[in-house]
Design an enzyme around this catalytic site. Structure first.
Site, short mmCIF file in Angstrom:
data_model
loop_
_atom_site.label_atom_id
_atom_site.label_comp_id
_atom_site.label_asym_id
_atom_site.label_seq_id
_atom_site.Cartn_x
_atom_site.Cartn_y
_atom_site.Cartn_z
N ASP A 103 0.82 -1.36 0.05
CA ASP A 103 0.16 0.22 -0.02
C ASP A 103 0.85 1.29 -0.05
OD1 ASP A 103 -2.72 1.23 0.60
OD2 ASP A 103 -1.73 2.05 2.08
N THR A 163 -3.20 5.49 -4.23
CA THR A 163 -1.97 6.40 -3.44
C THR A 163 -0.87 6.00 -4.21
OG1 THR A 163 -2.01 4.31 -1.86
CG2 THR A 163 -2.94 6.13 -1.29
N THR A 164 -0.39 4.78 -4.57
CA THR A 164 0.57 4.51 -5.15
C THR A 164 0.51 5.23 -6.71
OG1 THR A 164 0.58 2.31 -4.40
CG2 THR A 164 2.20 2.62 -6.16
N ASP A 186 -9.38 -0.27 1.73
CA ASP A 186 -9.33 0.34 0.38
C ASP A 186 -10.49 -0.13 -0.43
OD1 ASP A 186 -6.88 1.59 0.79
OD2 ASP A 186 -5.83 0.19 -0.78
#
Length: 528
Positions: free
Chosen positions: A60, A93-94, A391
């Protein structure tokens, strides 16, 4: 010529102009390189040691960067991006870090050719508008009540995670939990996952034992061993006051003139507790839960009345219990009414799991809060599954709020890159080069997906570019095999709000970092 005057402290380090800009770009690229291998279904995990000696194993993006300790100010602002993305939409987020690093990297050759940062920013802003317009053009709306479509969307979010092996179970749990906490008002929908979806992690058992309860559970045992541990259709009373005599706030002095006064003081305390318990017993509840303490005397009166009591329950747990039982949290026992008693719970039971006792309030009718029970081999596995489930729930929440979808697998980024390339000639001024640079930077997402699968990236990208140029905007990369595929056929979709938030955050933060032309980092002398 007049000599220069030193204004700053001698210990201060100062970078100005192009040196500062290129330094910031390098820092941003370094941060994006940390998590590049964690994108897509074939992503790698990172193992991080925190300062306390604990281990974090995750892919994550937000979790990795949260644990990384950096000193460069531009790198710190990049890490803030993933946190903002996580809080706003919960996913992507990545992607936002990788995209931001690449967009900043695309500005480097322009700066070296003496382009002014404001010209680059102008081109980037136009590119952002073009990207958002393209997203509006290629998106499609899904039916939130169609379970199969919803499962496909959540499966896309979970497919890149560690828990994808138990994908179907995770997807069903996420959908069930979020649908339980949805409350529709006249003009808006409320989905509060943070408050009303509690994830309870208990090491041991198997991952197949995970489930969403149709009620809540909390880590408490009854206060007295003679109290009932299983009640069908219980009447629940929730209190926010202590069931014990009032203690002084700080030091309390009592002056006693004769030996009877002390006994009368004790008697008053006992009468006060007895009075409170009499007011509770009058409403005939089966369970009494309070946020404060319960004295031994109060336990005695409650056991005599066959009432089960719990003490020192957290406020957040009390709010969930109130939602599932229909009870009202009351501050004083003399104000409790019949309407404040919760009667929606089907079964109350205390069970022992591992070494600890847990209280379950289950089979609740119209429950608008829930507890998700996670079981697994170790604490590290449970922590990673909790992150994955969070998520997945955020994705379901986003779809409930805004049911628009975009194709996944890098197809949206390629469609944006193609749209930007086709409209370069519409811009007359010099900012068109910055506009074009965003287009080429967008291709980093499909390229990274291909690299993480071990595909032939050059051939793959050429193939996808030709398909998009001919109008096939739904073609992307099959993240498992590394081959070009139509996302409609694979049923890989991403929420519109996640993708647009990623684009906005990445481009706007790049503009912000590019406009920095002076970095002053000084050490303040320690005061003696």
């Amino acid at each position: 010529m007049q000599p220069g005057v030193m204004i700053l402290n001698a210990n201060t380090k100062r970078e100005t102009g192009k040196v500062a800009q290129l330094g910031n770009i390098q820092a941003a690229k370094s941060v994006s390189d940390i998590i590049r291998s964690t994108l897509g279904p074939r992503s790698m995990l990172k193992m991080l040691l925190d300062p306390m000696g604990g281990i974090v194993m995750t892919n994550d993006g937000n979790c990795i960067l949260r644990e990384v300790d950096v000193s460069h100010p531009a790198a710190k602002s990049m890490i803030e991006l993933s946190r903002a993305q996580d809080e706003e939409v919960g996913d992507g987020t990545t992607s936002v870090i990788i995209l931001s690093g690449e967009i900043l990297g695309a500005a480097e050759p322009l700066l070296q050719r003496n382009f002014h940062p404001t010209v680059i920013v102008r081109g980037y802003t136009k590119a952002l508008q073009k990207a958002l317009d393209t997203c509006e053009t290629i998106c499609r709306t899904v039916d939130v009540d169609n379970l199969e479509e919803l499962r496909g969307i959540v499966m896309t979010a979970i497919g890149t995670k560690f828990s994808s092996r138990w994908g179907d179970m995770m997807v069903d749990m996420a959908i069930k939990a979020v649908k339980r906490v949805v409350i529709k008002h006249d003009n808006h929908t409320e989905v509060d996952i943070k408050r009303y979806c509690r994830i309870e992690k208990i090491p041991g058992g198997e991952l197949t034992d995970c489930k969403v309860l149709d009620g809540v559970m909390f880590n408490k045992d009854v206060t007295h061993n003679k109290m009932r541990r299983k009640i069908v259709k219980p009447r629940v009373m929730l209190l926010d006051c202590p069931l014990e005599y009032k203690k002084g706030e700080s030091t309390t002095n009592v002056e006693i003139m004769n030996d009877e006064d002390f006994n009368s003081l004790l008697r008053q305390e006992e009468e006060y507790v007895e009075n409170i318990c009499a007011q509770i017993v009058a409403l005939k509840p089966d369970i009494v839960i309070t946020e404060k303490g319960v004295s031994d005397l109060a336990q005695h009166y409650l056991v005599k009345a066959n009432i089960t009591a719990f003490r020192r329950l957290r406020k957040s747990d009390m709010n969930r219990v109130a939602r599932v039982t229909g009870a009202t949290i009351v501050n004083r026992t003399d104000e409790v009414q019949e309407s404040d008693i919760g009667t929606k719970c089907g079964v109350f039971e205390v069970r022992k799991i591992g070494d600890e006792y847990f209280s379950f309030l289950e089979e609740c009718e119209d429950a608008t809060a829930c507890t998700i029970l996670l079981r697994g081999g170790s604490k590290d596995v449970l922590n990673e599954i909790e992150r994955n489930l969070q998520d997945a729930m955020q994705v379901v929440r986003n779809v409930v709020y805004d049911p628009k979808m975009l194709p996944g697998g890098g197809a949206t980024e390629l469609a944006i890159a193609t749209a930007i390339e086709k409209s370069i000639d519409d811009i007359d001024d010099v900012s068109k080069w910055a506009f074009a640079a965003v287009g080429s930077a967008m291709e980093v997402i499909p390229r990274t997906l291909g690299e993480n699968c071990g595909a032939n990236v050059v051939r793959l990208m050429a193939d996808l570019r030709s398909k998009h140029w001919n109008g096939n905007s739904s073609w992307g990369i099959n993240g498992l095999t590394g081959e070009p595929a139509d996302m409609y056929k694979l049923n890989i979709w991403e929420p519109f709000v996640v993708k647009t938030q990623t684009l906005k955050t990445a481009i706007e933060s790049s503009c912000l970092i590019l406009r920095i032309d002076d970095v002053v980092s000084g050490t303040r002398r320690a005061k003696k």
